[in-house]
Enzyme design. Structure first.
Site, short mmCIF file in Angstrom:
data_model
loop_
_atom_site.label_atom_id
_atom_site.label_comp_id
_atom_site.label_asym_id
_atom_site.label_seq_id
_atom_site.Cartn_x
_atom_site.Cartn_y
_atom_site.Cartn_z
CD GLU A 182 35.10 26.95 45.52
OE1 GLU A 182 35.26 25.92 44.85
OE2 GLU A 182 34.43 28.07 44.90
CG ASN A 223 36.69 33.55 48.45
OD1 ASN A 223 36.13 34.28 49.01
ND2 ASN A 223 36.97 33.11 47.15
CG HIS A 260 28.64 32.63 43.72
ND1 HIS A 260 28.73 33.44 42.74
CD2 HIS A 260 29.77 31.91 44.03
CE1 HIS A 260 29.83 33.28 42.49
NE2 HIS A 260 30.60 32.65 43.05
CD GLU A 290 34.27 33.89 44.06
OE1 GLU A 290 33.39 32.96 43.49
OE2 GLU A 290 35.30 33.34 44.39
CG ASP A 292 26.71 35.23 41.24
OD1 ASP A 292 26.11 34.64 41.93
OD2 ASP A 292 27.22 34.99 40.48
C1 XIL Z 1 33.98 30.98 37.59
C2 XIL Z 1 34.16 31.83 36.42
O1 XIL Z 1 33.22 33.06 36.65
C3 XIL Z 1 34.05 31.10 35.13
O2 XIL Z 1 34.20 31.99 34.07
C4 XIL Z 1 34.70 29.92 35.02
O3 XIL Z 1 34.34 29.01 33.97
C5 XIL Z 1 34.60 28.90 36.53
O4 XIL Z 1 34.95 29.73 37.47
N1 XIL Z 1 33.99 30.11 42.87
C6 XIL Z 1 35.21 30.75 42.49
C7 XIL Z 1 35.11 31.47 41.15
O5 XIL Z 1 35.83 30.94 43.31
O6 XIL Z 1 36.48 31.48 40.71
C8 XIL Z 1 34.49 30.67 39.89
O7 XIL Z 1 34.57 31.46 38.90
C9 XIL Z 1 33.05 30.85 40.36
C10 XIL Z 1 32.67 29.87 41.79
#
Ligand code: XIL
Length: 380
Positions: A182, A223, A260, A290, A292
């Site tokens: 990020e 990423n 996401h 990641e 969802d």
């Molecule tokens: C999130 C975790 O899932 C949570 O448990 C934590 O509180 C915050 O981070 N992008 C990412 C991940 O790269 O590391 C993040 O994970 C979600 C967004």
């Protein structure tokens, strides 16, 4: 080629067959019925047993037939929950530590490393023939607070030390690292609210070089989120960044798209596919790292929301599978209540919850979205 690594794909281990939960047994049975799998002849000889087709009831078995990884983000604090370990190991062939390899966990004080929780996840993965994606070395969030007080050369050398120590510790055991996470803002330039941005764009190349020196065989990934579509300032900014890194010989091997999904505003599967293709054309592999799908703001009954969630997952996984360089898909957690989006603070990012964003419900039962993913892997 970086993206043809069949050697890292493992079939579901036989010993789990005996430990399948009712959940995965039901999944296996329904998959067999749907696929009308050939029934083994009775009185078979040992050689016909060896030639039996693999059990395609699990996502990991299905993904292996496509030479892809299907992963899950795990956290050791759920390990004591019944079914957690069992379902994760039965269904997934890749593991990402959800939090336990982030800077604040691994190096809470300068030079004081704490690898124990990460080690536990790596051992679990090894026991169950799962690949590990290390997450993440350089990120502006969940960074130890002492790091935020540094700047200039001190910050740069703290970064190099952190990358080197983490990657060396897990050398040979972590297949793939999210080296930088990020780094880009919505406008496509380096993000304003990261302490690393003040080091100039060279910090990204330096982090990759340090990671490569520490483990030359690890795959190294940039990423980011909301870069999934093939147009827009952020996606284009990420494209320019990784193109420049690749062309100047920096050891970067892949790009991670977090995925996401916000169904209120999300690129189409075609746009996602075109985007994966343009990054792959740079000679990089791509992964969905990641995934969802938050359904809180979708209209309709819970059943309708889950049907839509299944369609979205099917479209996106199918788009990845149409791109040979798209080597893996990881889901950001195992069951809905364990998702970061079930935490009110993060859930707000996706509007009104509850979001039920993952493949399994609170009782570890596979949801319709699980079938959507399985169908995509079966090419249906
Ligand atoms: C999130 C975790 O899932 C949570 O448990 C934590 O509180 C915050 O981070 N992008 C990412 C991940 O790269 O590391 C993040 O994970 C979600 C967004």
């Amino acid at each position: 080629m970086w993206y043809t690594r069949p050697d890292v794909i493992h079939p579901a281990p036989r010993r789990f067959a005996a430990r399948l939960t009712l959940v995965s047994l039901m999944v296996s049975l329904s998959a067999c019925v749907r696929r009308s799998a050939p029934i083994a002849p009775t009185g078979h000889t040992p050689s016909s047993v060896a030639a039996a087709p693999p059990d395609l009831g699990s996502l990991r078995a299905l993904a292996s037939t496509q030479k892809r990884h299907v992963g899950v983000a795990l956290a050791t604090w759920h390990f004591s929950e019944p079914h957690y370990q069992e379902v994760a190991a039965a269904q997934f062939n890749s593991l990402t530590p959800e939090n336990e390899m982030k800077w604040e966990s691994v190096e809470p004080q300068p030079g004081q490393f704490s690898f124990r929780a990460g080690d536990a996840l790596v051992s679990f993965a090894e026991q169950h023939q799962m690949r590990v994606r290390g997450h993440t070395l350089v990120w502006h969030n969940q960074v130890a607070s002492w790091v935020k007080r540094l700047s200039g050369d001190q910050l740069h050398s703290a970064m190099i030390n952190h990358v080197t120590a983490s990657v060396e510790h897990w050398k040979g055991r972590i297949a793939q690292w999210d080296v930088v996470n990020e780094a880009i803002g919505d406008d496509g330039a380096l993000r304003q609210n990261s302490p690393f941005t003040a080091l100039g764009p060279g910090y990204i190349a330096d982090a990759f070089r340090a990671a490569h020196a520490a483990d030359p065989s690890a795959e190294l990934v940039y990423n980011d989120y909301e870069t999934e579509g093939d147009s827009g300032a952020k996606s284009d900014g990420m494209y320019r960044l990784v193109k420049e890194l690749k062309e100047s010989g920096v050891p970067i091997h892949g790009v991670g798209f977090q995925m996401h999904v916000d169904p209120r505003n999300w690129p189409s599967a075609d746009s996602i596919q075109r985007n994966l293709e343009r990054f792959a054309a740079l000679g990089l592999f791509v992964e969905l790292t990641e995934m969802d799908i938050a359904v809180g703001e979708l209209p309709g009954t819970p059943e309708e929301k889950f049907t839509r969630q299944k369609q979205i997952a099917h479209e996106i996984v199918s788009a990845c599978l149409r791109v040979p360089a798209c080597v893996g898909i990881t889901f950001w957690g195992l069951t809905d209540p364990q998702s970061w989006l079930s935490d009110e603070h993060w859930g707000r990012l996706r509007g009104r919850g509850p979001h039920f964003p993952l493949l399994f419900d609170a009782n570890y039962r596979p949801k319709p979205v699980f079938d959507g993913v399985a169908q995509a892997f079966r090419g249906e």
